[in-house]
Design a protein around this motif. Sequence first.
Motif, PDB file in Angstrom:
ATOM      1  N   VAL A 111       0.832  -1.206   0.000  1.00 52.29           N
ATOM      2  CA  VAL A 111       0.000   0.000   0.000  1.00 52.29           C
ATOM      3  C   VAL A 111       0.863   1.251   0.000  1.00 52.29           C
ATOM      4  CG1 VAL A 111      -1.713   1.323   1.296  1.00 52.29           C
ATOM      5  CG2 VAL A 111      -1.922  -1.170   1.128  1.00 52.29           C
ATOM      6  N   THR A 112       1.862   1.295   0.863  1.00 48.87           N
ATOM      7  CA  THR A 112       2.732   2.470   0.943  1.00 48.87           C
ATOM      8  C   THR A 112       3.453   2.703  -0.375  1.00 48.87           C
ATOM      9  OG1 THR A 112       3.088   2.110   3.310  1.00 48.87           O
ATOM     10  CG2 THR A 112       4.675   3.515   2.167  1.00 48.87           C
ATOM     11  N   LEU A 113       3.974   1.651  -0.960  1.00 50.17           N
ATOM     12  CA  LEU A 113       4.666   1.777  -2.245  1.00 50.17           C
ATOM     13  C   LEU A 113       3.721   2.286  -3.317  1.00 50.17           C
ATOM     14  CD1 LEU A 113       7.187   1.372  -3.963  1.00 50.17           C
ATOM     15  CD2 LEU A 113       6.494  -1.018  -4.285  1.00 50.17           C
ATOM     16  N   LEU A 114       2.492   1.792  -3.323  1.00 52.73           N
ATOM     17  CA  LEU A 114       1.508   2.239  -4.309  1.00 52.73           C
ATOM     18  C   LEU A 114       1.259   3.732  -4.191  1.00 52.73           C
ATOM     19  CD1 LEU A 114      -0.706   2.025  -6.410  1.00 52.73           C
ATOM     20  CD2 LEU A 114      -2.219   1.066  -4.649  1.00 52.73           C
ATOM     21  N   LEU A 115       1.039   4.221  -2.976  1.00 52.76           N
ATOM     22  CA  LEU A 115       0.782   5.646  -2.784  1.00 52.76           C
ATOM     23  C   LEU A 115       1.986   6.493  -3.190  1.00 52.76           C
ATOM     24  CD1 LEU A 115      -1.131   5.567   0.634  1.00 52.76           C
ATOM     25  CD2 LEU A 115      -2.098   5.837  -1.657  1.00 52.76           C
ATOM     26  N   GLN A 116       3.176   6.031  -2.859  1.00 50.86           N
ATOM     27  CA  GLN A 116       4.371   6.791  -3.213  1.00 50.86           C
ATOM     28  C   GLN A 116       4.603   6.803  -4.726  1.00 50.86           C
ATOM     29  OE1 GLN A 116       7.526   5.210  -0.809  1.00 50.86           O
ATOM     30  NE2 GLN A 116       6.805   6.198   1.060  1.00 50.86           N
ATOM     31  N   LEU A 117       4.297   5.711  -5.394  1.00 50.31           N
ATOM     32  CA  LEU A 117       4.422   5.684  -6.852  1.00 50.31           C
ATOM     33  C   LEU A 117       3.416   6.633  -7.498  1.00 50.31           C
ATOM     34  CD1 LEU A 117       5.014   1.887  -7.574  1.00 50.31           C
ATOM     35  CD2 LEU A 117       6.635   3.766  -7.877  1.00 50.31           C
ATOM     36  N   LEU A 118       2.216   6.702  -6.941  1.00 48.05           N
ATOM     37  CA  LEU A 118       1.228   7.647  -7.467  1.00 48.05           C
ATOM     38  C   LEU A 118       1.735   9.082  -7.347  1.00 48.05           C
ATOM     39  CD1 LEU A 118      -2.154   6.171  -6.138  1.00 48.05           C
ATOM     40  CD2 LEU A 118      -1.292   6.138  -8.490  1.00 48.05           C
ATOM     41  N   VAL A 119       2.328   9.404  -6.203  1.00 40.03           N
ATOM     42  CA  VAL A 119       2.891  10.744  -6.014  1.00 40.03           C
ATOM     43  C   VAL A 119       4.001  10.997  -7.023  1.00 40.03           C
ATOM     44  CG1 VAL A 119       4.195  12.221  -4.440  1.00 40.03           C
ATOM     45  CG2 VAL A 119       2.249  10.911  -3.584  1.00 40.03           C
ATOM     46  N   ALA A 120       4.877  10.021  -7.214  1.00 39.13           N
ATOM     47  CA  ALA A 120       5.997  10.181  -8.151  1.00 39.13           C
ATOM     48  C   ALA A 120       5.490  10.411  -9.569  1.00 39.13           C
ATOM     49  CB  ALA A 120       6.904   8.960  -8.098  1.00 39.13           C
ATOM     50  N   LEU A 121       4.459   9.677  -9.968  1.00 40.73           N
ATOM     51  CA  LEU A 121       3.906   9.838 -11.313  1.00 40.73           C
ATOM     52  C   LEU A 121       3.258  11.213 -11.476  1.00 40.73           C
ATOM     53  CD1 LEU A 121       2.337   6.292 -11.826  1.00 40.73           C
ATOM     54  CD2 LEU A 121       4.318   7.249 -13.023  1.00 40.73           C
ATOM     55  N   ALA A 143      -1.609  16.681  -3.744  1.00 42.01           N
ATOM     56  CA  ALA A 143      -1.827  17.047  -2.342  1.00 42.01           C
ATOM     57  C   ALA A 143      -2.737  16.037  -1.651  1.00 42.01           C
ATOM     58  CB  ALA A 143      -2.427  18.448  -2.258  1.00 42.01           C
ATOM     59  N   VAL A 144      -3.755  15.555  -2.350  1.00 43.43           N
ATOM     60  CA  VAL A 144      -4.665  14.573  -1.747  1.00 43.43           C
ATOM     61  C   VAL A 144      -3.923  13.278  -1.436  1.00 43.43           C
ATOM     62  CG1 VAL A 144      -6.672  13.120  -2.197  1.00 43.43           C
ATOM     63  CG2 VAL A 144      -6.739  15.537  -2.819  1.00 43.43           C
ATOM     64  N   VAL A 145      -3.161  12.783  -2.395  1.00 39.48           N
ATOM     65  CA  VAL A 145      -2.440  11.524  -2.174  1.00 39.48           C
ATOM     66  C   VAL A 145      -1.386  11.691  -1.080  1.00 39.48           C
ATOM     67  CG1 VAL A 145      -1.071   9.698  -3.242  1.00 39.48           C
ATOM     68  CG2 VAL A 145      -2.848  10.848  -4.571  1.00 39.48           C
ATOM     69  N   LEU A 146      -0.661  12.810  -1.109  1.00 37.47           N
ATOM     70  CA  LEU A 146       0.337  13.059  -0.067  1.00 37.47           C
ATOM     71  C   LEU A 146      -0.304  13.165   1.315  1.00 37.47           C
ATOM     72  CD1 LEU A 146       2.872  15.630  -1.585  1.00 37.47           C
ATOM     73  CD2 LEU A 146       3.366  13.323  -0.766  1.00 37.47           C
ATOM     74  N   GLY A 147      -1.428  13.866   1.378  1.00 34.33           N
ATOM     75  CA  GLY A 147      -2.106  14.021   2.662  1.00 34.33           C
ATOM     76  C   GLY A 147      -2.510  12.684   3.252  1.00 34.33           C
ATOM     77  N   VAL A 148      -3.044  11.813   2.421  1.00 38.85           N
ATOM     78  CA  VAL A 148      -3.435  10.485   2.902  1.00 38.85           C
ATOM     79  C   VAL A 148      -2.214   9.672   3.317  1.00 38.85           C
ATOM     80  CG1 VAL A 148      -4.472   8.289   2.219  1.00 38.85           C
ATOM     81  CG2 VAL A 148      -5.567  10.439   1.562  1.00 38.85           C
ATOM     82  N   SER A 149      -1.167   9.699   2.495  1.00 42.08           N
ATOM     83  CA  SER A 149       0.007   8.864   2.786  1.00 42.08           C
ATOM     84  C   SER A 149       0.780   9.359   4.008  1.00 42.08           C
ATOM     85  CB  SER A 149       0.927   8.814   1.560  1.00 42.08           C
ATOM     86  OG  SER A 149       1.410  10.114   1.230  1.00 42.08           O
ATOM     87  N   TRP A 150       0.702  10.647   4.301  1.00 46.29           N
ATOM     88  CA  TRP A 150       1.445  11.192   5.446  1.00 46.29           C
ATOM     89  C   TRP A 150       0.661  11.157   6.751  1.00 46.29           C
ATOM     90  CZ3 TRP A 150       3.963  16.250   3.112  1.00 46.29           C
ATOM     91  CH2 TRP A 150       5.050  15.880   2.307  1.00 46.29           C
ATOM     92  N   PHE A 151      -0.618  11.461   6.705  1.00 47.39           N
ATOM     93  CA  PHE A 151      -1.365  11.725   7.926  1.00 47.39           C
ATOM     94  C   PHE A 151      -2.444  10.700   8.259  1.00 47.39           C
ATOM     95  CE2 PHE A 151      -0.161  15.982   6.206  1.00 47.39           C
ATOM     96  CZ  PHE A 151       0.778  16.294   7.172  1.00 47.39           C
ATOM     97  N   PHE A 160      -8.128   4.129   0.806  1.00 50.47           N
ATOM     98  CA  PHE A 160      -7.904   5.112  -0.255  1.00 50.47           C
ATOM     99  C   PHE A 160      -7.197   4.469  -1.443  1.00 50.47           C
ATOM    100  CE2 PHE A 160      -5.225   8.236  -2.389  1.00 50.47           C
ATOM    101  CZ  PHE A 160      -6.148   9.227  -2.703  1.00 50.47           C
ATOM    102  N   ALA A 161      -6.167   3.665  -1.170  1.00 49.90           N
ATOM    103  CA  ALA A 161      -5.440   2.998  -2.250  1.00 49.90           C
ATOM    104  C   ALA A 161      -6.359   2.060  -3.028  1.00 49.90           C
ATOM    105  CB  ALA A 161      -4.255   2.225  -1.679  1.00 49.90           C
ATOM    106  N   ALA A 162      -7.233   1.361  -2.316  1.00 48.47           N
ATOM    107  CA  ALA A 162      -8.172   0.468  -2.986  1.00 48.47           C
ATOM    108  C   ALA A 162      -9.157   1.261  -3.854  1.00 48.47           C
ATOM    109  CB  ALA A 162      -8.925  -0.369  -1.955  1.00 48.47           C
ATOM    110  N   TYR A 163      -9.665   2.364  -3.304  1.00 48.11           N
ATOM    111  CA  TYR A 163     -10.593   3.194  -4.085  1.00 48.11           C
ATOM    112  C   TYR A 163      -9.910   3.753  -5.330  1.00 48.11           C
ATOM    113  CZ  TYR A 163     -13.417   7.129  -5.545  1.00 48.11           C
ATOM    114  OH  TYR A 163     -14.146   8.014  -6.305  1.00 48.11           O
ATOM    115  N   ALA A 164      -8.679   4.256  -5.180  1.00 49.88           N
ATOM    116  CA  ALA A 164      -7.953   4.804  -6.327  1.00 49.88           C
ATOM    117  C   ALA A 164      -7.741   3.736  -7.392  1.00 49.88           C
ATOM    118  CB  ALA A 164      -6.606   5.373  -5.875  1.00 49.88           C
TER     119      ALA A 164
END
Length: 228
Positions: A111-121, A143-151, A160-164
């Motif tokens: 999950v963490t890797l997925l969110l970080q890859l989305l941010v990178a893209l 900002a939405v993806v970063l906010g979820v992955s950080w906080f 969130f990752a599943a919904y995305a």
Amino acid sequence: MLSRSFDAQPAPAHWILVVTGVVALLTVASDRVWPTARHVVTIAHEGGHALVAVAAGRRLAGVRLHSDTSGVTVSSGRPTGPGVILTVAAGYTTPSLLGLGAAGLLATGRVTLLLQLLVALLLTMLVVVRNGFGVLSVLVSTAVVLGVSWFAADDVQAGFAAYATWFLLVGAVRPIVEVQRQRRRRRAWDSDPDQLARLTGLPGTFWVGAFGAVSLGCLAAAAAALVV
């Protein structure tokens, strides 16, 4: 942080996958919500054009994203041949392929890797966007993806990752249906399928069918990996 990215977290619970899948379907089906949510699919669509253009050796001039959810990717190079064909064909297939890749990461608990890859893209996309609305659209998504992955808590991140993931997969289908409707009304003379028809000699309907087959195939494969 990098070490945690590649560590496997618990995969989202089955009920989370089912509920987020239903919510994603409702998002795409809603004529009220879809016009706003579609901007995310447009980012993926134009990002696919841009990525393949660069990979094919074409010179990328930039991407423009518009408030009506349309977009355009400008590249230069040979006007015919495999490079330009692949570049044009990449748009409608990229959201589905991204969704399938995301489903693979979810199924293995990354999950963490997925969110970080989305941010990178998204940050990579930001570099090539050339208009104000496009920059705003990509920044808000980032900002939405970063906010979820950080906080957010782990369960929220997983949801969130599943919904995305589901949204990319299901949201990839509706634009294909929409472009075919526009083609029938002769309002999409310069659509991707019609450009491909001129480049290859194959009818635009063939390309619409090919895009649909890829999207439905990715959706079926992801569903088999996540919920079956």
